[in-house]
Design an enzyme around this catalytic site. Structure first.
Site, PDB file in Angstrom:
ATOM      1  N   HIS A 261      23.635 -11.134  23.381  1.00  0.00           N
ATOM      2  CA  HIS A 261      23.020 -11.683  24.587  1.00  0.00           C
ATOM      3  C   HIS A 261      21.597 -11.196  24.670  1.00  0.00           C
ATOM      4  O   HIS A 261      21.313 -10.062  24.310  1.00  0.00           O
ATOM      5  CB  HIS A 261      23.812 -11.238  25.834  1.00  0.00           C
ATOM      6  CG  HIS A 261      23.565 -12.104  27.022  1.00  0.00           C
ATOM      7  ND1 HIS A 261      22.479 -11.928  27.836  1.00  0.00           N
ATOM      8  CD2 HIS A 261      24.267 -13.143  27.518  1.00  0.00           C
ATOM      9  CE1 HIS A 261      22.521 -12.836  28.793  1.00  0.00           C
ATOM     10  NE2 HIS A 261      23.588 -13.596  28.625  1.00  0.00           N
ATOM     11  N   ASP A 317      30.875 -16.307  27.060  1.00  0.00           N
ATOM     12  CA  ASP A 317      31.384 -17.496  26.376  1.00  0.00           C
ATOM     13  C   ASP A 317      32.415 -17.184  25.299  1.00  0.00           C
ATOM     14  O   ASP A 317      33.068 -18.088  24.789  1.00  0.00           O
ATOM     15  CB  ASP A 317      30.221 -18.263  25.727  1.00  0.00           C
ATOM     16  CG  ASP A 317      29.381 -18.968  26.765  1.00  0.00           C
ATOM     17  OD1 ASP A 317      29.957 -19.454  27.747  1.00  0.00           O
ATOM     18  OD2 ASP A 317      28.151 -19.034  26.592  1.00  0.00           O
TER      19      ASP A 317
HETATM   20  C1  LIG Z   1      22.146 -14.746  22.422  1.00  0.00           C
HETATM   21  C2  LIG Z   1      21.290 -14.423  21.206  1.00  0.00           C
HETATM   22  C3  LIG Z   1      20.308 -15.581  20.958  1.00  0.00           C
HETATM   23  C4  LIG Z   1      20.510 -13.132  21.449  1.00  0.00           C
HETATM   24  O1  LIG Z   1      19.771 -12.861  20.307  1.00  0.00           O
HETATM   25  P1  LIG Z   1      18.767 -11.608  20.216  1.00  0.00           P
HETATM   26  O2  LIG Z   1      18.016 -11.494  21.496  1.00  0.00           O
HETATM   27  O3  LIG Z   1      17.993 -11.766  18.956  1.00  0.00           O
HETATM   28  O4  LIG Z   1      19.768 -10.376  20.124  1.00  0.00           O
HETATM   29  P2  LIG Z   1      19.424  -8.895  19.666  1.00  0.00           P
HETATM   30  O5  LIG Z   1      17.959  -8.642  19.712  1.00  0.00           O
HETATM   31  O6  LIG Z   1      20.311  -7.994  20.457  1.00  0.00           O
HETATM   32  O7  LIG Z   1      19.916  -8.888  18.161  1.00  0.00           O
HETATM   33  C5  LIG Z   1      19.901  -7.724  17.387  1.00  0.00           C
HETATM   34  C6  LIG Z   1      20.270  -8.082  15.972  1.00  0.00           C
HETATM   35  O8  LIG Z   1      21.621  -8.556  15.940  1.00  0.00           O
HETATM   36  C7  LIG Z   1      21.678  -9.859  15.393  1.00  0.00           C
HETATM   37  N1  LIG Z   1      22.605 -10.675  16.170  1.00  0.00           N
HETATM   38  C8  LIG Z   1      22.583 -10.870  17.512  1.00  0.00           C
HETATM   39  N2  LIG Z   1      23.560 -11.692  17.863  1.00  0.00           N
HETATM   40  C9  LIG Z   1      24.211 -12.016  16.739  1.00  0.00           C
HETATM   41  C10 LIG Z   1      25.303 -12.858  16.480  1.00  0.00           C
HETATM   42  N3  LIG Z   1      25.901 -13.531  17.459  1.00  0.00           N
HETATM   43  N4  LIG Z   1      25.716 -12.989  15.212  1.00  0.00           N
HETATM   44  C11 LIG Z   1      25.099 -12.329  14.216  1.00  0.00           C
HETATM   45  N5  LIG Z   1      24.050 -11.520  14.400  1.00  0.00           N
HETATM   46  C12 LIG Z   1      23.617 -11.368  15.662  1.00  0.00           C
HETATM   47  C13 LIG Z   1      20.270 -10.425  15.564  1.00  0.00           C
HETATM   48  O9  LIG Z   1      19.976 -11.415  14.607  1.00  0.00           O
HETATM   49  C14 LIG Z   1      19.427  -9.189  15.360  1.00  0.00           C
HETATM   50  O10 LIG Z   1      19.335  -8.939  13.984  1.00  0.00           O
HETATM   51  P3  LIG Z   1      17.921  -8.506  13.317  1.00  0.00           P
HETATM   52  O11 LIG Z   1      17.614  -7.186  13.941  1.00  0.00           O
HETATM   53  O12 LIG Z   1      18.233  -8.424  11.849  1.00  0.00           O
HETATM   54  O13 LIG Z   1      16.950  -9.573  13.664  1.00  0.00           O
HETATM   55  C15 LIG Z   1      22.177 -14.207  19.957  1.00  0.00           C
HETATM   56  O14 LIG Z   1      22.985 -13.062  20.181  1.00  0.00           O
HETATM   57  C16 LIG Z   1      23.022 -15.404  19.601  1.00  0.00           C
HETATM   58  O15 LIG Z   1      22.513 -16.368  19.009  1.00  0.00           O
HETATM   59  N6  LIG Z   1      24.344 -15.360  19.922  1.00  0.00           N
HETATM   60  C17 LIG Z   1      25.264 -16.414  19.577  1.00  0.00           C
HETATM   61  C18 LIG Z   1      25.121 -17.603  20.491  1.00  0.00           C
HETATM   62  C19 LIG Z   1      25.744 -17.353  21.848  1.00  0.00           C
HETATM   63  O16 LIG Z   1      26.850 -16.864  21.975  1.00  0.00           O
HETATM   64  N7  LIG Z   1      24.994 -17.751  22.886  1.00  0.00           N
HETATM   65  C20 LIG Z   1      25.433 -17.631  24.257  1.00  0.00           C
HETATM   66  C21 LIG Z   1      24.666 -16.583  24.971  1.00  0.00           C
HETATM   67  S1  LIG Z   1      25.307 -16.426  26.633  1.00  0.00           S
END
Ligand SMILES: CC(C)(COP(=O)(O)OP(=O)(O)OC[C@H]1O[C@@H](n2cnc3c(N)ncnc32)[C@H](O)[C@@H]1OP(=O)(O)O)[C@@H](O)C(=O)NCCC(=O)NCCS
Length: 380
Positions: A261, A317
């Site tokens: 998130h 979700d």
């Molecule tokens: C919501 C989201 C966009 C947030 O992304 P973010 O702000 O980049 O999250 P973070 O900064 O905490 O991520 C830290 C690391 O974990 C990874 N990561 C985060 N969520 C991940 C996931 N669902 N699957 C795999 N890797 C994930 C990121 O790519 C990042 O890796 P990096 O350091 O190599 O770039 C992302 O978690 C995501 O796409 N989740 C899946 C979609 C989803 O469930 N959306 C609904 C949200 S309510």
């Protein structure tokens, strides 16, 4: 006035003051008007929380009962709306229907665009109430059924299931549905809420704000993650395939749906509640298919990400889609249900925006050509 710092996607920009919702992402806490989501889920209905969001305080018994009566009185759909649902192109997504219905409903209302208490959208409430009725009836018609008139003795969530299935849910299922709506009712300055506020800032009608917000929620970067979680679980097929699936997906740099998130860097508190609902429903129906797969995904993903020094937790979700499936709701309705819940938060934000309004007018960083000579058409 700021001299214009550029923040792509407005990330990190504070665009307004708000007293509606506080998200403490570091500690996995969520508050509506100062009340924790755990207390609200434990003690309130969706209607009471809608009151809280719109009026800023929990209702007294008298206020609760008057508000509830008003909400329930608005559930029935008028014949033109039933015709609209019946005649809407079958290939269209129900989010498109919802957006159109709100615009259509708007034509029935005398719009008094004023500030604070006198604003009529807090009184009419029917755009809040009718979304759930429209979604239930859309599904009813899609399955070849007839319109089911609402029941005023049921909670908002239970009545939604009743209007969709044609029979009242039992107490547990009705309550879980109502609480799912409550959990999704508000979440700060996300894209759809911001959209609603931008439209409200022009002093447009609350119907225009809400139909715009629905359009924003329709985008795959906002709504729809729970639908994709179910698609992922179906692809995985069984607990025993989880490890291989995750290894493959992560090696391809795919995101695991329902995990992570932007704001929460601890477990999303709504996911904790949702998991409890999924467990209860799985036990009641003796169907642990999705629960088993999702728990395994959670455990294995957590282990893999912790090894990489990136603890990532489930968001709301992750479990909600499986809860909805066990309530007999098909995936196409997941995002519309999100809209039917979030509409309470949207309306609260519209009212807050109007109470201290300034039209949103950010600037962009111009990166196009500098002034150049006009070329006649035969010289281009
Ligand atoms: C919501 C989201 C966009 C947030 O992304 P973010 O702000 O980049 O999250 P973070 O900064 O905490 O991520 C830290 C690391 O974990 C990874 N990561 C985060 N969520 C991940 C996931 N669902 N699957 C795999 N890797 C994930 C990121 O790519 C990042 O890796 P990096 O350091 O190599 O770039 C992302 O978690 C995501 O796409 N989740 C899946 C979609 C989803 O469930 N959306 C609904 C949200 S309510």
């Amino acid at each position: 006035m700021s001299n214009g710092t550029y923040a792509k996607g407005l990330e990190g920009v504070i665009a307004a003051e708000s007293s509606i919702c506080k998200i403490d992402g570091a500690n996995g806490k969520l508050y509506y008007r100062g009340y924790s989501i755990e207390d609200l889920v434990q003690n309130c209905s969706f209607e009471e929380v809608t009151y809280l969001l719109l009026y800023g305080a929990l209702p007294t018994e008298q206020e609760r009962s008057g508000f509830s009566q008003r909400m329930r009185a608005g559930r029935d759909l008028a014949p033109p709306i039933l015709d609209m649902i019946r005649n809407f192109p079958k290939a269209a997504h129900p989010m498109q229907l919802l957006q159109s219905v709100i615009a259509y409903l708007s034509a029935y209302v005398e719009h008094v665009i004023q500030h604070g208490e006198t604003c009529n959208c807090r009184n009419t409430l029917h755009q809040v109430v009718q979304l759930a009725s429209v979604i239930a009836t859309y599904q009813r018609f899609a399955e070849g059924g007839d319109y089911v008139k609402p029941r005023a003795d049921l909670s908002h969530g239970a009545n939604f299931l009743y209007m969709m299935h044609g029979e009242a849910p039992d107490a547990l299922e009705g309550e879980i549905m109502d609480k799912c709506l409550l959990l999704h009712a508000e979440h700060g300055f996300n894209a759809s809420t911001f959209t609603a506020r931008v439209v409200a800032s022009t002093l447009s009608t609350c119907y225009c704000s809400i139909s715009s917000a629905i359009g924003s929620l329709f985008g795959s970067l906002h709504g729809g993650a729970n639908e994709r979680v179910i698609a992922m679980a179906d692809k995985i097929g069984g607990k025993e395939n989880v490890r291989a699936y995750l290894d493959n997906a992560l090696s391809q740099k795919e995101k695991i749906m329902g995990m992570g998130h932007r704001v929460y860097k601890a477990m999303d508190p709504r996911a904790v509640v949702m998991e409890g609902f999924l467990k209860q429903l799985s036990e009641k129906k003796n169907d642990f298919h999705y629960y088993g797969i999702l728990k395994e995904v959670q455990t294995v993903f957590r282990r893999v990400m912790e090894e990489k020094g990136k603890p990532i937790y489930p968001n709301v979700d992750f479990f909600s889609g499986a809860v909805y499936l066990l309530l007999g709701i098909p995936p196409i309705l997941f995002t519309p249900i999100f809209a039917a819940a979030r509409v309470s938060g949207w309306l609260a934000h519209i009212l807050e925006q109007r109470s201290d309004n300034r039209i949103y007018r950010p600037k962009c960083l111009y990166v196009g050509p500098e002034a150049r000579a006009f070329a006649d058409i035969d010289k281009r």
